[in-house]
Design a protein around this motif. Sequence first.
Motif, mmCIF file in Angstrom:
data_model
loop_
_atom_site.group_PDB
_atom_site.id
_atom_site.type_symbol
_atom_site.label_atom_id
_atom_site.label_comp_id
_atom_site.label_asym_id
_atom_site.label_seq_id
_atom_site.Cartn_x
_atom_site.Cartn_y
_atom_site.Cartn_z
ATOM 1 N N ARG A 490 27.189 12.209 55.355
ATOM 2 C CA ARG A 490 27.000 10.879 54.759
ATOM 3 C C ARG A 490 28.274 10.371 54.090
ATOM 4 O O ARG A 490 28.323 9.239 53.640
ATOM 5 N N GLY A 491 29.311 11.233 53.982
ATOM 6 C CA GLY A 491 30.571 10.771 53.402
ATOM 7 C C GLY A 491 30.698 11.127 51.933
ATOM 8 O O GLY A 491 30.289 12.207 51.488
ATOM 9 N N LEU A 492 31.291 10.217 51.157
ATOM 10 C CA LEU A 492 31.567 10.452 49.738
ATOM 11 C C LEU A 492 30.288 10.721 48.955
ATOM 12 O O LEU A 492 29.208 10.270 49.321
ATOM 13 N N ARG A 493 30.478 11.463 47.823
ATOM 14 C CA ARG A 493 29.360 11.693 46.907
ATOM 15 C C ARG A 493 29.821 11.387 45.480
ATOM 16 O O ARG A 493 30.910 11.801 45.072
ATOM 17 N N ASP A 494 28.972 10.684 44.749
ATOM 18 C CA ASP A 494 29.188 10.427 43.325
ATOM 19 C C ASP A 494 28.177 11.261 42.545
ATOM 20 O O ASP A 494 26.967 11.011 42.603
ATOM 21 N N TYR A 495 28.683 12.303 41.827
ATOM 22 C CA TYR A 495 27.806 13.234 41.110
ATOM 23 C C TYR A 495 27.579 12.760 39.677
ATOM 24 O O TYR A 495 28.492 12.265 39.004
ATOM 25 N N TRP A 496 26.319 12.943 39.208
ATOM 26 C CA TRP A 496 25.903 12.582 37.852
ATOM 27 C C TRP A 496 25.161 13.764 37.228
ATOM 28 O O TRP A 496 24.412 14.474 37.908
ATOM 29 N N THR A 497 25.393 13.937 35.931
ATOM 30 C CA THR A 497 24.617 14.904 35.147
ATOM 31 C C THR A 497 23.592 14.133 34.333
ATOM 32 O O THR A 497 23.952 13.225 33.577
ATOM 33 N N VAL A 498 22.298 14.470 34.509
ATOM 34 C CA VAL A 498 21.202 13.711 33.893
ATOM 35 C C VAL A 498 20.411 14.638 32.970
ATOM 36 O O VAL A 498 19.852 15.653 33.416
ATOM 37 N N GLU A 502 12.106 15.515 29.224
ATOM 38 C CA GLU A 502 11.249 16.685 29.433
ATOM 39 C C GLU A 502 12.019 18.010 29.316
ATOM 40 O O GLU A 502 11.439 19.086 29.460
ATOM 41 N N GLY A 503 13.332 17.955 29.060
ATOM 42 C CA GLY A 503 14.122 19.168 28.846
ATOM 43 C C GLY A 503 14.897 19.649 30.048
ATOM 44 O O GLY A 503 15.699 20.574 29.927
ATOM 45 N N ARG A 504 14.715 19.055 31.181
ATOM 46 C CA ARG A 504 15.459 19.477 32.362
ATOM 47 C C ARG A 504 16.788 18.729 32.440
ATOM 48 O O ARG A 504 16.861 17.535 32.108
ATOM 49 N N ARG A 505 17.789 19.467 32.867
ATOM 50 C CA ARG A 505 19.121 18.879 33.048
ATOM 51 C C ARG A 505 19.487 19.021 34.521
ATOM 52 O O ARG A 505 19.721 20.124 35.014
ATOM 53 N N LEU A 506 19.532 17.910 35.228
ATOM 54 C CA LEU A 506 19.695 17.914 36.676
ATOM 55 C C LEU A 506 21.090 17.440 37.069
ATOM 56 O O LEU A 506 21.769 16.736 36.306
ATOM 57 N N TRP A 507 21.450 17.821 38.288
ATOM 58 C CA TRP A 507 22.716 17.387 38.882
ATOM 59 C C TRP A 507 22.377 16.555 40.101
ATOM 60 O O TRP A 507 21.865 17.073 41.104
ATOM 61 N N LEU A 508 22.622 15.251 40.041
ATOM 62 C CA LEU A 508 22.297 14.305 41.091
ATOM 63 C C LEU A 508 23.571 13.792 41.748
ATOM 64 O O LEU A 508 24.654 13.842 41.150
ATOM 65 N N PHE A 509 23.426 13.304 42.963
ATOM 66 C CA PHE A 509 24.566 12.616 43.568
ATOM 67 C C PHE A 509 24.041 11.442 44.391
ATOM 68 O O PHE A 509 22.913 11.436 44.889
ATOM 69 N N HIS A 510 24.943 10.461 44.521
ATOM 70 C CA HIS A 510 24.665 9.234 45.263
ATOM 71 C C HIS A 510 25.693 9.118 46.377
ATOM 72 O O HIS A 510 26.879 9.421 46.180
ATOM 73 N N THR A 511 25.250 8.713 47.563
ATOM 74 C CA THR A 511 26.147 8.536 48.708
ATOM 75 C C THR A 511 26.345 7.046 48.922
ATOM 76 O O THR A 511 25.496 6.363 49.517
ATOM 77 N N PRO A 512 27.482 6.486 48.446
ATOM 78 C CA PRO A 512 27.659 5.025 48.528
ATOM 79 C C PRO A 512 27.840 4.520 49.953
ATOM 80 O O PRO A 512 27.495 3.363 50.240
ATOM 81 N N GLN A 513 28.391 5.332 50.868
ATOM 82 C CA GLN A 513 28.602 4.851 52.228
ATOM 83 C C GLN A 513 27.303 4.745 53.011
ATOM 84 O O GLN A 513 27.179 3.934 53.922
ATOM 85 N N ASP A 514 26.348 5.576 52.667
ATOM 86 C CA ASP A 514 25.002 5.531 53.262
ATOM 87 C C ASP A 514 24.031 5.663 52.092
ATOM 88 O O ASP A 514 23.561 6.760 51.798
ATOM 89 N N PRO A 515 23.736 4.574 51.364
ATOM 90 C CA PRO A 515 23.086 4.652 50.053
ATOM 91 C C PRO A 515 21.820 5.505 50.055
ATOM 92 O O PRO A 515 20.872 5.258 50.804
#
Length: 524
Positions: A490-498, A502-515
Amino acid sequence: MSAGTGRRIASMWFPRLPSDRVLRVSPLEGPFALTLREGNAERIHCLNRAAEAAGLARGMGLADARAFCPGLMTDPARPDREARFLEGLRRWALRYCPWVGIDGADGLVLDVTGSAHLMGGEAALLEDMAARAARAGLTLRAGLADTRGAAWALAHFGTPEAVPVSGGTDRPSSAPPPVFRAPPGETARTLAPLPVAALRLDPAQVAGLERLGLRQIGALEVAARAPLARRFGPALLARLDQAMGRQAEAVSPATEAPHYATRLTLPDPIGLEADVMEGTRRLLERLCATLDRQEAGARTLCLTLRRVDRDSRQVELRLAAPMRDPARILPLFRRGLEGVDAGYGIDQMRLEATLVEPLPARQMSPRAGGGAARIEDLITRIGTRIGLENVQRFRPADSHIPERAFQVVAAAFDAPAAAEPDTANRAGAGAWAAPRPRPLRLFPPEPIAGQGPRPPAPLRWRRMTLTPLQVTGPERIAPEWWFDLPDWRRGLRDYWTVDTREGRRLWLFHTPQDPAWFVAGEFA
């Protein structure tokens, strides 16, 4: 007449050593050759008599050789195995004298001074060499003279016409290869008819001497030395003097490899585990003393217990790191000895280090602790139960892709590098190069619903609805284009720490080239 030194040197030359080594194991009829790649071409490395009779020669290209001899059979050469085979022949040649060295890639040199009479004389010694080599399927030419250079010349260039064959000339065609001997003090006369190439000169010097008409050693011996030295340098006259005995040339025997094994023969059979452990302790002390002198450590140990009924039992111990401390190694043998059947008793014990690695001495320090040693012992104890390959650890890898930034390796065979002080957040020896925190758990990307470049709020993941409290990012990571990674198409990834309510800490990413949005990991 050569200068009398009283020394007698023998040279053994195996002109077809590589091909003889292969044909001894797998005999075949017809032309055969070993090939070796030189540059971009396959060339003949060694060949048998049938291939030579077909007009082939060493150094010939394989394509040309097949054109001359379509029925040629070939095999790739193995110089490493040839070297080991020659070392085996060196040990075998110790039956003739204690001073045996390796001469080039296909020869041996022996100082038989004072040893020939044990074989019935020099002629009998040479004949014994040739006969034994012939029975072993090896082509041999041997020479014996007062000097190393003369013996080499006779072995490589001696002919029945130029030098009388030792033991007579009425040899049948099926007899072993010829052997040649220069009587004591007759070196100059014996070498005189041989070509100048027998002095171990390089081809350019040989060609230059032949252009001057100096084709034989006898002609070179009587020529003026000063013009020869000016034209060809001092190396030419040094080789001549070495062959004639005017300049000494040492015969250096190869050093014997250390033998990492020890044996204990018992006057009375034993069978109790405590007695076997005590015998193992004594063997370990001897073996580790040898390892200490060689600055080596054992990685694999094999304990052989011979019973009175001539049956034997073996206990193998594979260590997580090279060791030579008997106190550390002995307890590790206990589990392997628990299930040994002693039968009517054990009357002999043998301990051998079958795999040895360098272990240099290290400076002792009062700050040095035993933490690393305890971990190695623990890995060894676990490895004896489940196998050392199954005790694994994570190792940093040079990649900015999160899934490729680590490797899983066997802990026993890949020691971690020592970390530098204060390198927790920067790259260093043994440090993880992570510019930002990484989650403890990584898993294949799991899609979640979301739109836009920022994390969705609320977000639904694994049948849970989570409310973000704090988001950190983005951290953009580009794919490694030189690898075809299915998850990164899918190409590039933009990673976020959320951080969620509820106490969970997740690692998410978004693919801007293929949203699209995905969850890639979770922090502890």
